[in-house]
Design a protein around this motif. Structure first.
Motif, PDB file in Angstrom:
ATOM      1  N   PRO A 162       7.301   9.044 -47.496  1.00  0.00           N
ATOM      2  CA  PRO A 162       6.076   8.225 -47.573  1.00  0.00           C
ATOM      3  C   PRO A 162       6.279   7.016 -48.488  1.00  0.00           C
ATOM      4  CG  PRO A 162       5.583  10.564 -47.920  1.00  0.00           C
ATOM      5  CD  PRO A 162       7.073  10.427 -47.978  1.00  0.00           C
ATOM      6  N   GLY A 163       5.693   5.908 -48.100  1.00  0.00           N
ATOM      7  CA  GLY A 163       5.723   4.712 -48.931  1.00  0.00           C
ATOM      8  C   GLY A 163       6.823   3.732 -48.595  1.00  0.00           C
ATOM      9  N   LYS A 164       7.766   4.124 -47.732  1.00  0.00           N
ATOM     10  CA  LYS A 164       8.828   3.203 -47.350  1.00  0.00           C
ATOM     11  C   LYS A 164       8.294   2.155 -46.374  1.00  0.00           C
ATOM     12  CE  LYS A 164      12.762   4.948 -46.107  1.00  0.00           C
ATOM     13  NZ  LYS A 164      13.847   5.788 -45.587  1.00  0.00           N
ATOM     14  N   ARG A 165       8.874   0.974 -46.447  1.00  0.00           N
ATOM     15  CA  ARG A 165       8.459  -0.112 -45.556  1.00  0.00           C
ATOM     16  C   ARG A 165       9.094  -0.007 -44.181  1.00  0.00           C
ATOM     17  NH1 ARG A 165       9.051  -5.072 -50.014  1.00  0.00           N
ATOM     18  NH2 ARG A 165       7.367  -4.330 -51.398  1.00  0.00           N
ATOM     19  N   HIS A 166      10.271   0.592 -44.109  1.00  0.00           N
ATOM     20  CA  HIS A 166      10.978   0.774 -42.836  1.00  0.00           C
ATOM     21  C   HIS A 166      11.652   2.141 -42.888  1.00  0.00           C
ATOM     22  CE1 HIS A 166      13.912   0.213 -39.600  1.00  0.00           C
ATOM     23  NE2 HIS A 166      13.247  -0.864 -39.223  1.00  0.00           N
ATOM     24  N   VAL A 167      11.629   2.846 -41.765  1.00  0.00           N
ATOM     25  CA  VAL A 167      12.165   4.216 -41.759  1.00  0.00           C
ATOM     26  C   VAL A 167      13.632   4.267 -42.152  1.00  0.00           C
ATOM     27  CG1 VAL A 167      10.507   5.148 -40.106  1.00  0.00           C
ATOM     28  CG2 VAL A 167      12.618   4.056 -39.274  1.00  0.00           C
ATOM     29  N   LEU A 168      14.375   3.179 -41.932  1.00  0.00           N
ATOM     30  CA  LEU A 168      15.809   3.166 -42.217  1.00  0.00           C
ATOM     31  C   LEU A 168      16.152   2.578 -43.588  1.00  0.00           C
ATOM     32  CD1 LEU A 168      17.259   2.151 -38.728  1.00  0.00           C
ATOM     33  CD2 LEU A 168      17.224   4.416 -39.778  1.00  0.00           C
ATOM     34  N   ASP A 169      15.174   2.222 -44.376  1.00  0.00           N
ATOM     35  CA  ASP A 169      15.460   1.717 -45.717  1.00  0.00           C
ATOM     36  C   ASP A 169      16.089   2.832 -46.554  1.00  0.00           C
ATOM     37  OD1 ASP A 169      14.406  -0.719 -45.075  1.00  0.00           O
ATOM     38  OD2 ASP A 169      12.525  -0.456 -46.188  1.00  0.00           O
ATOM     39  N   PRO A 170      17.256   2.575 -47.175  1.00  0.00           N
ATOM     40  CA  PRO A 170      17.935   3.610 -47.961  1.00  0.00           C
ATOM     41  C   PRO A 170      17.579   3.544 -49.447  1.00  0.00           C
ATOM     42  CG  PRO A 170      19.404   1.769 -47.674  1.00  0.00           C
ATOM     43  CD  PRO A 170      18.110   1.383 -46.996  1.00  0.00           C
ATOM     44  N   LEU A 171      17.772   4.667 -50.100  1.00  0.00           N
ATOM     45  CA  LEU A 171      17.576   4.762 -51.543  1.00  0.00           C
ATOM     46  C   LEU A 171      18.646   3.953 -52.273  1.00  0.00           C
ATOM     47  CD1 LEU A 171      16.073   6.346 -53.894  1.00  0.00           C
ATOM     48  CD2 LEU A 171      17.971   7.979 -53.734  1.00  0.00           C
ATOM     49  N   VAL A 172      18.219   3.174 -53.245  1.00  0.00           N
ATOM     50  CA  VAL A 172      19.145   2.416 -54.090  1.00  0.00           C
ATOM     51  C   VAL A 172      19.286   3.063 -55.467  1.00  0.00           C
ATOM     52  CG1 VAL A 172      19.560   0.187 -55.221  1.00  0.00           C
ATOM     53  CG2 VAL A 172      18.646   0.253 -52.893  1.00  0.00           C
ATOM     54  N   TRP A 173      18.175   3.493 -56.037  1.00  0.00           N
ATOM     55  CA  TRP A 173      18.187   4.089 -57.380  1.00  0.00           C
ATOM     56  C   TRP A 173      17.165   5.210 -57.423  1.00  0.00           C
ATOM     57  CZ3 TRP A 173      21.480   3.714 -61.315  1.00  0.00           C
ATOM     58  CH2 TRP A 173      21.087   4.165 -62.572  1.00  0.00           C
ATOM     59  N   ARG A 174      17.605   6.402 -57.821  1.00  0.00           N
ATOM     60  CA  ARG A 174      16.744   7.581 -57.899  1.00  0.00           C
ATOM     61  C   ARG A 174      16.334   7.781 -59.353  1.00  0.00           C
ATOM     62  NH1 ARG A 174      15.762  12.598 -55.204  1.00  0.00           N
ATOM     63  NH2 ARG A 174      15.715  14.408 -56.611  1.00  0.00           N
ATOM     64  N   VAL A 175      15.024   7.656 -59.622  1.00  0.00           N
ATOM     65  CA  VAL A 175      14.580   7.815 -61.009  1.00  0.00           C
ATOM     66  C   VAL A 175      14.735   9.261 -61.437  1.00  0.00           C
ATOM     67  CG1 VAL A 175      12.999   5.857 -60.961  1.00  0.00           C
ATOM     68  CG2 VAL A 175      12.168   8.140 -60.332  1.00  0.00           C
ATOM     69  N   ALA A 176      14.742   9.452 -62.728  1.00  0.00           N
ATOM     70  CA  ALA A 176      15.066  10.754 -63.304  1.00  0.00           C
ATOM     71  C   ALA A 176      14.103  11.844 -62.852  1.00  0.00           C
ATOM     72  CB  ALA A 176      15.073  10.654 -64.819  1.00  0.00           C
ATOM     73  N   ARG A 177      14.683  12.994 -62.518  1.00  0.00           N
ATOM     74  CA  ARG A 177      13.946  14.219 -62.251  1.00  0.00           C
ATOM     75  C   ARG A 177      14.359  15.263 -63.284  1.00  0.00           C
ATOM     76  NH1 ARG A 177      13.505  10.547 -57.932  1.00  0.00           N
ATOM     77  NH2 ARG A 177      12.422  11.472 -56.144  1.00  0.00           N
ATOM     78  N   ALA A 178      13.509  16.245 -63.471  1.00  0.00           N
ATOM     79  CA  ALA A 178      13.829  17.330 -64.393  1.00  0.00           C
ATOM     80  C   ALA A 178      15.075  18.067 -63.909  1.00  0.00           C
ATOM     81  CB  ALA A 178      12.646  18.292 -64.497  1.00  0.00           C
ATOM     82  N   GLY A 179      15.995  18.324 -64.833  1.00  0.00           N
ATOM     83  CA  GLY A 179      17.177  19.100 -64.511  1.00  0.00           C
ATOM     84  C   GLY A 179      18.276  18.346 -63.815  1.00  0.00           C
ATOM     85  N   GLU A 180      18.127  17.035 -63.630  1.00  0.00           N
ATOM     86  CA  GLU A 180      19.148  16.233 -62.953  1.00  0.00           C
ATOM     87  C   GLU A 180      19.833  15.297 -63.952  1.00  0.00           C
ATOM     88  OE1 GLU A 180      17.845  14.065 -59.589  1.00  0.00           O
ATOM     89  OE2 GLU A 180      17.067  15.816 -58.518  1.00  0.00           O
ATOM     90  N   PRO A 181      21.112  14.975 -63.709  1.00  0.00           N
ATOM     91  CA  PRO A 181      21.768  13.975 -64.562  1.00  0.00           C
ATOM     92  C   PRO A 181      21.040  12.638 -64.472  1.00  0.00           C
ATOM     93  CG  PRO A 181      23.353  15.093 -63.142  1.00  0.00           C
ATOM     94  CD  PRO A 181      21.994  15.480 -62.654  1.00  0.00           C
ATOM     95  N   GLN A 182      21.028  11.922 -65.560  1.00  0.00           N
ATOM     96  CA  GLN A 182      20.387  10.606 -65.566  1.00  0.00           C
ATOM     97  C   GLN A 182      21.107   9.698 -66.532  1.00  0.00           C
ATOM     98  OE1 GLN A 182      16.664  10.318 -68.081  1.00  0.00           O
ATOM     99  NE2 GLN A 182      16.628  12.530 -67.656  1.00  0.00           N
TER     100      GLN A 182
END
Length: 423
Positions: free
Chosen positions: A206-226
């Motif tokens: 949800p929230g993407k402008r185009h279905v094929l737009d890829p992730l560039v930067w994933r903001v921090a989640r709990a338990g994940e490297p950041q």
């Protein structure tokens, strides 16, 4: 990050032709030419959680062949390769096995290095771990946002309230630059959508402008490297494609000769690596986009997810000569999809035995020398035509089937062009 030791590569008489290689973006064979005598090559590296299967080895041998042909043509080669030592598959494997993701990445990268050394693959001058260039990547991600080629998407599970993931804006980039969806892959929308969903994309986010737009930067989640990042994008970790864009441009510039990898990277990875680089620099990314075919085993494409892997390290441990592994792989054209069977090393072993005639102890006669020169010319011609290793091996089969001993020139040619040291 260090790569691995460089094998000795004999220098042959004269120079070979500029190799022609298939360009996915144009659908034609094109000369892989150097710029000012330097041929730039970027080949996507491993995600180090289960290295190195024969599919990997087939890809790296293909571009090792290109590297050798460039050297034989008198070029200097500037070769860069990444190691994706932070990504979802690596984290998932680390969690499943109870091993720290850093330790897993380090151990599998070391194994990859040892396999490449054993196979006598010429190493990249720039062997770059993604975790060593996070600052460069996060700066590039923030720049894409500043330039209007990326946008933020609401992320309810972000570690910090209000933090949002960064996505690439495909339509804006197509409007404002020379890049557009399908430029490198030449795939239609339905094919791209199917592959995007299979290969790490999230078309239903949800929230993407185009279905094929890829992730560039994933903001921090709990338990994940950041990692820390510019305030505009927030702390987190890179998306898959931006890492190769940044590493390639940093070490090769924008006008390098060949971007390479397996055909499973054509879309979305190579498409978007090129897109990010073009958005950042305003220039096209690489002249030729080249890809190796897929290697199957037991009826399915060899892959980590299926577990039908034939590992180079396991073959080595079982006593298989690495020259045999190399010959088994080079017997298939690099762009073909093919299935490995237990007869492949048997056939390659017989081939190696046939090539293992003595080196002439004295100066070869004129006919023997002329035959060696003719063989060298024929090998250069076969290999420069889209890395035609199967044809080159057939030439060697015919030659060694007709002689009891051979001049040193022949063995040097086999070593320099095909990476196989017979004696």
């Amino acid at each position: 990050m260090h790569s691995w030791p460089r094998p000795d590569v004999p220098t042959l008489r004269g120079t070979g032709p500029v190799p022609r290689i298939f360009n996915q973006a144009s659908g034609t064979l094109e000369e892989a030419r150097a710029t000012d005598g330097v041929a730039g090559l970027y080949v996507c590296g491993i995600t180090p959680y289960d290295a190195t299967h024969l599919g990997h080895a087939s890809t790296y041998l293909a571009f090792d062949t290109l590297n050798r042909l460039w050297l034989d043509a008198g070029y200097t080669v500037n070769y860069a390769q990444n190691v994706t030592d932070i990504d979802d598959p690596l984290l998932e494997r680390a969690t499943a096995t109870g091993v720290d993701w850093r330790e897993l990445a380090e151990s599998q990268t070391d194994l990859f290095r040892s396999d490449m050394t054993a196979l006598r693959v010429i190493p990249p001058q720039n062997y770059v771990a993604v975790t060593d260039v996070i600052d460069d990547i996060s700066a590039a991600a923030a720049e894409l946002l500043d330039l209007g080629f990326a946008y933020l998407v609401e992320t309810p599970d972000a570690l910090n309230q209000g933090a949002r993931d960064l996505y690439f804006d495909s339509e804006q980039t197509a409007h404002a630059t020379s890049w557009f969806l399908g430029l490198e892959s030449r795939y239609d929308h339905e094919t791209m959508l199917d592959l995007f969903a299979q290969r790490g994309g999230d078309p239903d986010r949800p929230g993407k402008r185009h279905v094929l737009d890829p992730l560039v930067w994933r903001v921090a989640r709990a338990g994940e490297p950041q990692w820390s990042a510019p305030e505009s994008i927030g702390d987190g970790r890179p998306g898959w494609h931006i890492e190769c864009s940044v590493i390639a441009v940093k070490h090769l510039g924008t006008d390098f000769a060949v971007q390479g990898g397996g055909s499973d990277l054509i879309f979305p990875h190579h498409e978007y690596s090129a897109a990010h680089a073009t958005a950042l620099t305003g220039q096209p990314f690489a002249s030729i986009h080249a890809h190796s075919g897929m290697v199957a085993y037991q009826g399915e494409k060899m892959s980590k997810s299926l577990g039908n892997l034939v590992l180079v390290s396991k073959l080595r441990e079982s006593g298989v000569d690495t020259r045999v592994i190399r010959l088994a792989l080079l017997a298939h054209h690099y762009r073909s999809d093919w299935e490995y069977t237990d007869t492949d090393p048997e056939e390659a072993s017989a081939r190696l035995a046939a090539y293992s005639v003595p080196t002439m102890a004295v100066e070869p006669s004129l006919p023997a020398y002329e035959a060696a020169e003719a063989l060298l010319a024929a090998l250069r011609s076969a290999l420069s035509d889209d890395l035609g290793t199967p044809g080159a091996l057939k030439l060697l089969d015919e030659y060694f089937g007709s002689v009891d001993e051979a001049p040193a020139l022949v063995f040097d040619a086999v070593d320099a062009l095909l990476g196989i040291r017979v004696h």
